[in-house]
Scaffold this motif. Structure first.
Motif, PDB file in Angstrom:
ATOM      1  N   ASP A 162      38.252  43.637  24.703  1.00  0.00           N
ATOM      2  CA  ASP A 162      37.227  44.377  23.962  1.00  0.00           C
ATOM      3  C   ASP A 162      36.767  45.647  24.679  1.00  0.00           C
ATOM      4  O   ASP A 162      36.454  46.646  24.039  1.00  0.00           O
ATOM      5  CB  ASP A 162      36.028  43.476  23.680  1.00  0.00           C
ATOM      6  N   ALA A 163      36.684  45.579  26.009  1.00  0.00           N
ATOM      7  CA  ALA A 163      36.221  46.760  26.737  1.00  0.00           C
ATOM      8  C   ALA A 163      37.369  47.731  26.975  1.00  0.00           C
ATOM      9  O   ALA A 163      37.153  48.842  27.427  1.00  0.00           O
ATOM     10  CB  ALA A 163      35.583  46.353  28.063  1.00  0.00           C
ATOM     11  N   GLY A 164      38.593  47.299  26.671  1.00  0.00           N
ATOM     12  CA  GLY A 164      39.727  48.205  26.823  1.00  0.00           C
ATOM     13  C   GLY A 164      40.117  48.425  28.280  1.00  0.00           C
ATOM     14  O   GLY A 164      40.439  49.544  28.677  1.00  0.00           O
ATOM     15  N   ILE A 165      40.088  47.347  29.088  1.00  0.00           N
ATOM     16  CA  ILE A 165      40.589  47.474  30.463  1.00  0.00           C
ATOM     17  C   ILE A 165      42.089  47.726  30.373  1.00  0.00           C
ATOM     18  O   ILE A 165      42.815  46.937  29.777  1.00  0.00           O
ATOM     19  CB  ILE A 165      40.278  46.191  31.284  1.00  0.00           C
ATOM     20  N   PRO A 166      42.562  48.865  30.927  1.00  0.00           N
ATOM     21  CA  PRO A 166      43.960  49.234  30.702  1.00  0.00           C
ATOM     22  C   PRO A 166      44.929  48.329  31.449  1.00  0.00           C
ATOM     23  O   PRO A 166      44.601  47.789  32.504  1.00  0.00           O
ATOM     24  CB  PRO A 166      44.042  50.663  31.222  1.00  0.00           C
TER      25      PRO A 166
ATOM     26  N   LYS B   2      39.235  54.737  21.876  1.00  0.00           N
ATOM     27  CA  LYS B   2      38.141  53.774  21.757  1.00  0.00           C
ATOM     28  C   LYS B   2      36.821  54.501  21.980  1.00  0.00           C
ATOM     29  O   LYS B   2      36.769  55.473  22.717  1.00  0.00           O
ATOM     30  CB  LYS B   2      38.275  52.695  22.838  1.00  0.00           C
ATOM     31  N   TYR B   4      32.951  54.487  23.402  1.00  0.00           N
ATOM     32  CA  TYR B   4      32.102  53.808  24.379  1.00  0.00           C
ATOM     33  C   TYR B   4      30.710  54.422  24.337  1.00  0.00           C
ATOM     34  O   TYR B   4      30.568  55.639  24.185  1.00  0.00           O
ATOM     35  CB  TYR B   4      32.657  53.957  25.796  1.00  0.00           C
ATOM     36  N   ASP B  86      40.766  54.374  27.250  1.00  0.00           N
ATOM     37  CA  ASP B  86      40.530  53.033  27.784  1.00  0.00           C
ATOM     38  C   ASP B  86      39.317  53.010  28.708  1.00  0.00           C
ATOM     39  O   ASP B  86      38.674  54.042  28.931  1.00  0.00           O
ATOM     40  CB  ASP B  86      41.776  52.503  28.515  1.00  0.00           C
ATOM     41  N   LEU B  87      39.019  51.821  29.240  1.00  0.00           N
ATOM     42  CA  LEU B  87      37.826  51.647  30.069  1.00  0.00           C
ATOM     43  C   LEU B  87      37.873  52.512  31.327  1.00  0.00           C
ATOM     44  O   LEU B  87      36.843  53.025  31.752  1.00  0.00           O
ATOM     45  CB  LEU B  87      37.643  50.167  30.442  1.00  0.00           C
ATOM     46  N   ASP B  88      39.043  52.659  31.927  1.00  0.00           N
ATOM     47  CA  ASP B  88      39.110  53.467  33.147  1.00  0.00           C
ATOM     48  C   ASP B  88      38.633  54.890  32.883  1.00  0.00           C
ATOM     49  O   ASP B  88      37.894  55.466  33.687  1.00  0.00           O
ATOM     50  CB  ASP B  88      40.537  53.487  33.716  1.00  0.00           C
ATOM     51  N   LEU B  91      34.882  54.768  32.382  1.00  0.00           N
ATOM     52  CA  LEU B  91      34.171  54.581  33.650  1.00  0.00           C
ATOM     53  C   LEU B  91      34.146  55.875  34.461  1.00  0.00           C
ATOM     54  O   LEU B  91      33.171  56.157  35.160  1.00  0.00           O
ATOM     55  CB  LEU B  91      34.833  53.457  34.469  1.00  0.00           C
ATOM     56  N   PRO B 109      31.617  49.034  25.255  1.00  0.00           N
ATOM     57  CA  PRO B 109      32.570  49.407  24.201  1.00  0.00           C
ATOM     58  C   PRO B 109      32.014  49.173  22.795  1.00  0.00           C
ATOM     59  O   PRO B 109      31.272  48.225  22.579  1.00  0.00           O
ATOM     60  CB  PRO B 109      33.750  48.472  24.462  1.00  0.00           C
TER      61      PRO B 109
END
Lengths: 403, 114
Positions: A162-166, B2, B4, B86-88, B91, B109
């Protein structure tokens, strides 16, 4: 011809589970779906291999079967209008199947050890996805219930999705920091198994074996990273003392009192070979230095024969990377062997480690040598009081002390 | 891409000491960077929590209360919405925003694939 018995499949499972999940996770774009597919493939293997014999490439068979099953399922679900399945099918079709498997495992390692996940989640995911341990095994090793561990794993996988950790190896700029997080997780797993081996349950010792196995994978996947090699060397050298570390009744034996003939020579020579290679490469780091300290211990026939001057020099070097009071405490213990109790005690008393049982234990050892027996008794009591405290164990896990 | 939400958490009461002018300039700079990277969706600072009004449905009636949903030591002082792969990447922007504001930033997210 191989008969493919249940135990053989179990062996393939332990060896290949992480690899298969890693390939499928890239291919399918979803870790949960990848795990399901791999488990399904193993279930089919369990049914077929005893009958038809083990295929020539068991790992390849598992991966192909898992991939085909997953695609079949996506097709059926997509045909019924399931949009998630449609997306997964598109993703799977877009994947280049020729990417080397090693890259996949590396990606999975970095995903499991992503700093946006809690420590506990990183450890649990690594053991589950790369080590192929069952949820029950992990729960048992960490003295928690299976339901709690299952919940933790589900939550962690949910966050990845869900958080999209790559799902990728970090860029060169992020690599040192991210690699360090991976090494810490592996060392944490090792210590959890090593420290718990006194008394408690035997299966926890398997955590150390698992950590060493993961350490080997890291060295294989990242041959240019001296710290990965240093960590493997460190774990092997510490583990070599396991046979001498406890009595038959599971009581802990200190390094000074260990019967050194019981140390595992095979592990020592492998560990020392890794340390030598690190020295040749000359790109030092904290794991390599700790491995070197343990290598010095490994070549001494007794505490008296130990090259303490060399050990103090290594601690000085380690303090540059890890300027923690625990490293300083270990250095002070080495100072006692070279410069005597008074110098060591002076160094120890400067440290702010009142909550750490070894701080008091070392004081309890040094004080009588200076005739300060009353204080020694109190220090010993303080060490005992803290050792009974479970929190101290957690504290130990985070320390970088050689034991 | 995505989406955020980057929420800036601010302690209640007085603003933390610091050069407010510099902070404003730094935040504006991050905002411009976001726009030129094509990652900017929305951003804005909020008036303090005491300006908030909460609506709640109770039985069939809608009640209205003056003030924030909960009184807390910290509240959201501002927010930025970004669109990144993506999250990276999220962040990395969060890090910049936290450095600029000198405040903690929560990265969360949004549901759905945008």
């Amino acid at each position: 011809m191989s008969t493919g018995s249940g135990t053989q499949i179990e062996h393939v499972f332990r060896e290949q589970y992480g690899r298969a999940v890693a390939v499928l996770a890239r291919f399918l774009g979803d870790i949960d779906v990848a795990e399901e597919a791999v488990q399904e493939a193993f279930a089919i293997a369990l049914e077929r291999w005893p009958r038809d014999g083990e295929p020539p490439s068991p790992a390849g068979w598992i991966i192909t079967t898992a991939r085909n099953r997953a695609i079949d399922r996506f097709r059926r679900e997509a045909a019924r209008g399931d949009r998630h399945a449609e997306a997964l099918l598109l993703h799977a079709r877009a994947q280049d199947q020729e990417t080397p498997v090693n890259d996949d495992r590396l990606r999975l390692i970095f995903t499991c050890c992503h700093p946006a996940l809690s420590w506990g989640s990183q450890v649990a995911l690594t053991l589950r996805l790369l080590g192929g341990l069952t949820t029950a095994e992990i729960a048992h090793a960490f003295l928690t219930s299976e339901a709690t561990m299952a919940q933790r794993l589900t939550r962690a996988k949910g966050k990845i999705r869900d958080a999209g950790i790559p799902y990728r190896v970090p860029s060169d700029t992020d690599l040192p920091e991210r690699l360090n997080a991976v090494l810490e997780v592996v060392y944490l797993i090792f210590n959890e198994g090593y420290l718990a081996s006194s008394g408690q349950t035997l299966s926890r010792g398997e955590l150390s074996a698992e950590a060493i196995r993961l350490g080997r994978v890291l060295v294989e996947l990242m041959p240019d990273e001296p710290e990965a090699r240093g960590l493997l060397g460190l774990m092997l050298l510490i583990d070599s003392r396991r046979p001498a570390r406890t009595t038959e009744s599971s009581a802990l034996v200190t390094l000074a009192e260990q019967d050194r003939t019981r140390w595992d020579r095979t592990l020592i020579s492998e560990g020392r070979a890794l340390v030598r290679r690190c020295l040749r490469e000359d790109r030092p780091g904290p794991y390599q230095i700790q491995a070197a300290i343990n290598a010095v211990h490994s070549e001494a026939a007794s505490v008296r024969d130990t090259d303490w001057t060399q050990i103090i020099m290594l601690y000085d070097q380690l303090l540059l990377y890890l300027p923690t009071p625990i490293v300083a405490l270990n250095r002070a213990a080495a100072v006692a062997e070279v410069a005597g109790a008074e110098a060591a005690l002076a160094a120890v008393e400067q440290l702010d480690l009142d909550d750490y049982h070894l701080f008091h234990a070392i004081r309890a050892e040094l004080l009588p040598r200076l005739g300060r027996n009353d204080e020694a008794v109190r220090a010993h009591q303080a060490a005992l009081d803290l050792t009974e405290n479970r929190a101290e164990r957690e504290f130990l896990l985070r320390s970088a002390a050689p034991r | 891409m995505k989406h955020y939400l980057l929420s800036i958490y601010q302690p209640a009461g007085e603003l933390p000491p610091g050069d407010l002018k510099k902070i404003m300039a730094d935040v504006r700079h991050v905002d411009e960077e976001l726009r030129s990277a094509g990652a900017w969706v929305f951003s804005g600072g909020l008036h303090p929590p005491e300006t908030a009004t909460v609506l709640r449905r109770r039985d069939s009636a809608m009640t209205m209360t003056d003030g924030p949903f909960t009184e807390a030591k910290e509240h959201i002082g501002g927010l930025t919405i970004i669109a990144v792969p993506d999250l990276d990447a999220a962040l990395a922007w969060g890090r910049k925003l936290s450095a600029a504001t000198t405040l903690p930033v929560e990265v969360r997210p949004f549901q759905g694939v945008a």
